[in-house]
Design a protein around this motif. Structure first.
Motif, PDB file in Angstrom:
ATOM      1  N   VAL A  11      -7.059  -2.960   4.535  1.00  0.00           N
ATOM      2  CA  VAL A  11      -6.320  -2.173   5.514  1.00  0.00           C
ATOM      3  C   VAL A  11      -7.148  -2.204   6.794  1.00  0.00           C
ATOM      4  O   VAL A  11      -8.327  -1.820   6.799  1.00  0.00           O
ATOM      5  CB  VAL A  11      -6.093  -0.722   5.045  1.00  0.00           C
ATOM      6  N   LYS A  12      -6.560  -2.700   7.864  1.00  0.00           N
ATOM      7  CA  LYS A  12      -7.276  -2.875   9.129  1.00  0.00           C
ATOM      8  C   LYS A  12      -7.413  -1.510   9.840  1.00  0.00           C
ATOM      9  O   LYS A  12      -6.784  -0.526   9.426  1.00  0.00           O
ATOM     10  CB  LYS A  12      -6.518  -3.890   9.986  1.00  0.00           C
ATOM     11  N   PRO A  13      -8.222  -1.432  10.920  1.00  0.00           N
ATOM     12  CA  PRO A  13      -8.454  -0.132  11.573  1.00  0.00           C
ATOM     13  C   PRO A  13      -7.176   0.603  11.975  1.00  0.00           C
ATOM     14  O   PRO A  13      -7.118   1.833  11.872  1.00  0.00           O
ATOM     15  CB  PRO A  13      -9.292  -0.508  12.796  1.00  0.00           C
ATOM     16  N   ASP A  14      -6.146  -0.119  12.407  1.00  0.00           N
ATOM     17  CA  ASP A  14      -4.901   0.558  12.805  1.00  0.00           C
ATOM     18  C   ASP A  14      -4.206   1.167  11.585  1.00  0.00           C
ATOM     19  O   ASP A  14      -3.657   2.269  11.651  1.00  0.00           O
ATOM     20  CB  ASP A  14      -3.953  -0.391  13.559  1.00  0.00           C
ATOM     21  N   GLY A  15      -4.271   0.484  10.464  1.00  0.00           N
ATOM     22  CA  GLY A  15      -3.667   1.009   9.239  1.00  0.00           C
ATOM     23  C   GLY A  15      -4.388   2.255   8.750  1.00  0.00           C
ATOM     24  O   GLY A  15      -3.762   3.208   8.284  1.00  0.00           O
ATOM     25  N   VAL A  16      -5.719   2.266   8.900  1.00  0.00           N
ATOM     26  CA  VAL A  16      -6.500   3.439   8.504  1.00  0.00           C
ATOM     27  C   VAL A  16      -6.168   4.607   9.427  1.00  0.00           C
ATOM     28  O   VAL A  16      -5.868   5.718   8.982  1.00  0.00           O
ATOM     29  CB  VAL A  16      -8.019   3.122   8.533  1.00  0.00           C
ATOM     30  N   GLN A  17      -6.201   4.366  10.754  1.00  0.00           N
ATOM     31  CA  GLN A  17      -5.946   5.450  11.724  1.00  0.00           C
ATOM     32  C   GLN A  17      -4.533   6.004  11.586  1.00  0.00           C
ATOM     33  O   GLN A  17      -4.303   7.188  11.826  1.00  0.00           O
ATOM     34  CB  GLN A  17      -6.167   4.944  13.164  1.00  0.00           C
ATOM     35  N   ARG A  18      -3.583   5.160  11.196  1.00  0.00           N
ATOM     36  CA  ARG A  18      -2.202   5.601  11.070  1.00  0.00           C
ATOM     37  C   ARG A  18      -1.886   6.222   9.697  1.00  0.00           C
ATOM     38  O   ARG A  18      -0.745   6.583   9.425  1.00  0.00           O
ATOM     39  CB  ARG A  18      -1.260   4.423  11.364  1.00  0.00           C
ATOM     40  N   GLY A  19      -2.899   6.319   8.859  1.00  0.00           N
ATOM     41  CA  GLY A  19      -2.706   6.991   7.572  1.00  0.00           C
ATOM     42  C   GLY A  19      -1.875   6.188   6.592  1.00  0.00           C
ATOM     43  O   GLY A  19      -1.138   6.763   5.788  1.00  0.00           O
ATOM     44  N   LEU A  20      -2.036   4.859   6.629  1.00  0.00           N
ATOM     45  CA  LEU A  20      -1.226   4.008   5.749  1.00  0.00           C
ATOM     46  C   LEU A  20      -1.989   3.494   4.528  1.00  0.00           C
ATOM     47  O   LEU A  20      -1.469   2.672   3.771  1.00  0.00           O
ATOM     48  CB  LEU A  20      -0.663   2.826   6.561  1.00  0.00           C
ATOM     49  N   VAL A  21      -3.223   3.984   4.336  1.00  0.00           N
ATOM     50  CA  VAL A  21      -4.026   3.493   3.206  1.00  0.00           C
ATOM     51  C   VAL A  21      -3.321   3.789   1.883  1.00  0.00           C
ATOM     52  O   VAL A  21      -3.163   2.907   1.034  1.00  0.00           O
ATOM     53  CB  VAL A  21      -5.444   4.123   3.224  1.00  0.00           C
ATOM     54  N   GLY A  22      -2.903   5.037   1.708  1.00  0.00           N
ATOM     55  CA  GLY A  22      -2.260   5.421   0.444  1.00  0.00           C
ATOM     56  C   GLY A  22      -0.980   4.652   0.195  1.00  0.00           C
ATOM     57  O   GLY A  22      -0.695   4.240  -0.943  1.00  0.00           O
ATOM     58  N   GLU A  23      -0.217   4.440   1.237  1.00  0.00           N
ATOM     59  CA  GLU A  23       1.045   3.692   1.123  1.00  0.00           C
ATOM     60  C   GLU A  23       0.785   2.258   0.637  1.00  0.00           C
ATOM     61  O   GLU A  23       1.493   1.742  -0.239  1.00  0.00           O
ATOM     62  CB  GLU A  23       1.725   3.680   2.501  1.00  0.00           C
ATOM     63  N   ILE A  24      -0.244   1.635   1.207  1.00  0.00           N
ATOM     64  CA  ILE A  24      -0.552   0.240   0.844  1.00  0.00           C
ATOM     65  C   ILE A  24      -1.092   0.180  -0.588  1.00  0.00           C
ATOM     66  O   ILE A  24      -0.674  -0.675  -1.384  1.00  0.00           O
ATOM     67  CB  ILE A  24      -1.505  -0.384   1.883  1.00  0.00           C
ATOM     68  N   ILE A  25      -1.978   1.098  -0.935  1.00  0.00           N
ATOM     69  CA  ILE A  25      -2.478   1.147  -2.315  1.00  0.00           C
ATOM     70  C   ILE A  25      -1.311   1.359  -3.279  1.00  0.00           C
ATOM     71  O   ILE A  25      -1.206   0.688  -4.312  1.00  0.00           O
ATOM     72  CB  ILE A  25      -3.534   2.262  -2.482  1.00  0.00           C
ATOM     73  N   GLY A  71     -12.929   0.517  14.247  1.00  0.00           N
ATOM     74  CA  GLY A  71     -12.912   1.669  13.347  1.00  0.00           C
ATOM     75  C   GLY A  71     -13.065   1.184  11.928  1.00  0.00           C
ATOM     76  O   GLY A  71     -13.112  -0.022  11.668  1.00  0.00           O
ATOM     77  N   PRO A  72     -13.134   2.125  10.983  1.00  0.00           N
ATOM     78  CA  PRO A  72     -13.311   1.698   9.594  1.00  0.00           C
ATOM     79  C   PRO A  72     -12.108   0.950   9.031  1.00  0.00           C
ATOM     80  O   PRO A  72     -10.976   1.169   9.462  1.00  0.00           O
ATOM     81  CB  PRO A  72     -13.539   3.009   8.838  1.00  0.00           C
ATOM     82  N   VAL A  73     -12.397   0.089   8.081  1.00  0.00           N
ATOM     83  CA  VAL A  73     -11.358  -0.626   7.327  1.00  0.00           C
ATOM     84  C   VAL A  73     -11.500  -0.219   5.863  1.00  0.00           C
ATOM     85  O   VAL A  73     -12.542   0.302   5.458  1.00  0.00           O
ATOM     86  CB  VAL A  73     -11.512  -2.162   7.456  1.00  0.00           C
ATOM     87  N   VAL A  74     -10.455  -0.441   5.092  1.00  0.00           N
ATOM     88  CA  VAL A  74     -10.542  -0.211   3.649  1.00  0.00           C
ATOM     89  C   VAL A  74     -10.358  -1.560   2.955  1.00  0.00           C
ATOM     90  O   VAL A  74      -9.283  -2.176   3.046  1.00  0.00           O
ATOM     91  CB  VAL A  74      -9.493   0.807   3.166  1.00  0.00           C
ATOM     92  N   GLY A  75     -11.431  -2.018   2.317  1.00  0.00           N
ATOM     93  CA  GLY A  75     -11.395  -3.295   1.597  1.00  0.00           C
ATOM     94  C   GLY A  75     -11.129  -3.048   0.122  1.00  0.00           C
ATOM     95  O   GLY A  75     -11.640  -2.086  -0.447  1.00  0.00           O
ATOM     96  N   MET A  76     -10.294  -3.911  -0.453  1.00  0.00           N
ATOM     97  CA  MET A  76      -9.922  -3.733  -1.863  1.00  0.00           C
ATOM     98  C   MET A  76      -9.865  -5.083  -2.560  1.00  0.00           C
ATOM     99  O   MET A  76      -9.547  -6.091  -1.928  1.00  0.00           O
ATOM    100  CB  MET A  76      -8.518  -3.124  -1.961  1.00  0.00           C
ATOM    101  N   VAL A  77     -10.119  -5.070  -3.846  1.00  0.00           N
ATOM    102  CA  VAL A  77      -9.864  -6.252  -4.666  1.00  0.00           C
ATOM    103  C   VAL A  77      -8.786  -5.883  -5.672  1.00  0.00           C
ATOM    104  O   VAL A  77      -8.933  -4.891  -6.411  1.00  0.00           O
ATOM    105  CB  VAL A  77     -11.127  -6.755  -5.387  1.00  0.00           C
ATOM    106  N   TRP A  78      -7.709  -6.671  -5.666  1.00  0.00           N
ATOM    107  CA  TRP A  78      -6.604  -6.459  -6.604  1.00  0.00           C
ATOM    108  C   TRP A  78      -6.511  -7.672  -7.514  1.00  0.00           C
ATOM    109  O   TRP A  78      -6.633  -8.812  -7.056  1.00  0.00           O
ATOM    110  CB  TRP A  78      -5.287  -6.272  -5.840  1.00  0.00           C
ATOM    111  N   GLN A  79      -6.269  -7.413  -8.788  1.00  0.00           N
ATOM    112  CA  GLN A  79      -6.225  -8.477  -9.795  1.00  0.00           C
ATOM    113  C   GLN A  79      -4.868  -8.494 -10.483  1.00  0.00           C
ATOM    114  O   GLN A  79      -4.302  -7.430 -10.755  1.00  0.00           O
ATOM    115  CB  GLN A  79      -7.318  -8.202 -10.819  1.00  0.00           C
ATOM    116  N   GLY A  80      -4.380  -9.705 -10.756  1.00  0.00           N
ATOM    117  CA  GLY A  80      -3.123  -9.826 -11.495  1.00  0.00           C
ATOM    118  C   GLY A  80      -2.509 -11.205 -11.301  1.00  0.00           C
ATOM    119  O   GLY A  80      -3.037 -12.042 -10.563  1.00  0.00           O
ATOM    120  N   LEU A  81      -1.392 -11.411 -11.962  1.00  0.00           N
ATOM    121  CA  LEU A  81      -0.718 -12.717 -11.940  1.00  0.00           C
ATOM    122  C   LEU A  81      -0.353 -13.119 -10.510  1.00  0.00           C
ATOM    123  O   LEU A  81       0.326 -12.360  -9.811  1.00  0.00           O
ATOM    124  CB  LEU A  81       0.549 -12.617 -12.807  1.00  0.00           C
TER     125      LEU A  81
END
Ligand code: RTP
Length: 151
Positions: A11-25, A71-81
């Motif tokens: 999630v890039k800085p704009d996604g974090v500032q706009r409160g979209l982290v939970g939505e993306i997760i 600004g901060p970013v949220v980095g994630m690793v997702w696993q699956g097919l």
């Protein structure tokens, strides 16, 4: 392509500032992918230049690094097919104006320079990006929901 394929989603800085982290997760969780690493980090320009090394010659490179370091970013690793290809499909086209409605960018973004999220484009790049953002490694655990997601 395997159930163990991994992708790096950020999630890039704009996604974090706009409160979209939970939505993306939530979108990745609900699709059936398994979260194996998660980190909020305010990255340095030097770190971001490594992440975007392939784009170093582009005219938008300096602006991209400034935006990503703003600004901060949220980095994630997702696993699956087929995690890499499906992850990119869930993000939508790079330019949000071309992103289909129903994708993250198609639902929440308008400008290519503020497109909310990043997703690895190949399995090889995913592994490089995971190593860059999670040098400490990722957690191994058994997800008991998997028999309900895969045949
Ligand atoms: P990403 O790496 O962030 O997932 O994006 P991508 O593969 O879909 O696109 P890429 O070509 O690798 O570009 C990386 C990011 O640079 C910004 N960009 N700005 N101003 C411009 O013309 C322009 N073009 C690309 C976007 O934020 C893009 O996601």
């Amino acid at each position: 392509m395997s159930q163990n394929e991994r992708t790096y989603i950020m999630v890039k800085p704009d996604g974090v500032q706009r409160g979209l982290v939970g939505e993306i997760i939530a979108r990745f969780e609900k699709r059936g992918f398994k979260l194996i690493a998660l980190k909020l980090v305010h990255a340095t320009p030097e770190h971001l230049e490594k992440h975007y090394a392939d784009l170093a010659g582009k005219g938008f490179f300096a602006g991209l690094i400034k935006y990503m370091a703003s600004g901060p970013v949220v980095g994630m690793v997702w696993q699956g097919l087929d995690a890499v290809k499906t992850g990119r499909a869930m993000l939508g086209a790079t330019n949000p104006l071309a992103s289909a409605v129903g994708t993250i960018r198609g639902d929440y973004a308008l400008a290519v320079g503020r497109n909310i999220c990043h997703g690895s484009d190949t399995v090889e790049n995913a592994e490089k990006e995971i190593a860059l953002w999670f040098p400490e490694g990722v957690t191994q655990y058994t997800n008991v929901a998997e028999p309900w997601i895969y045949e």
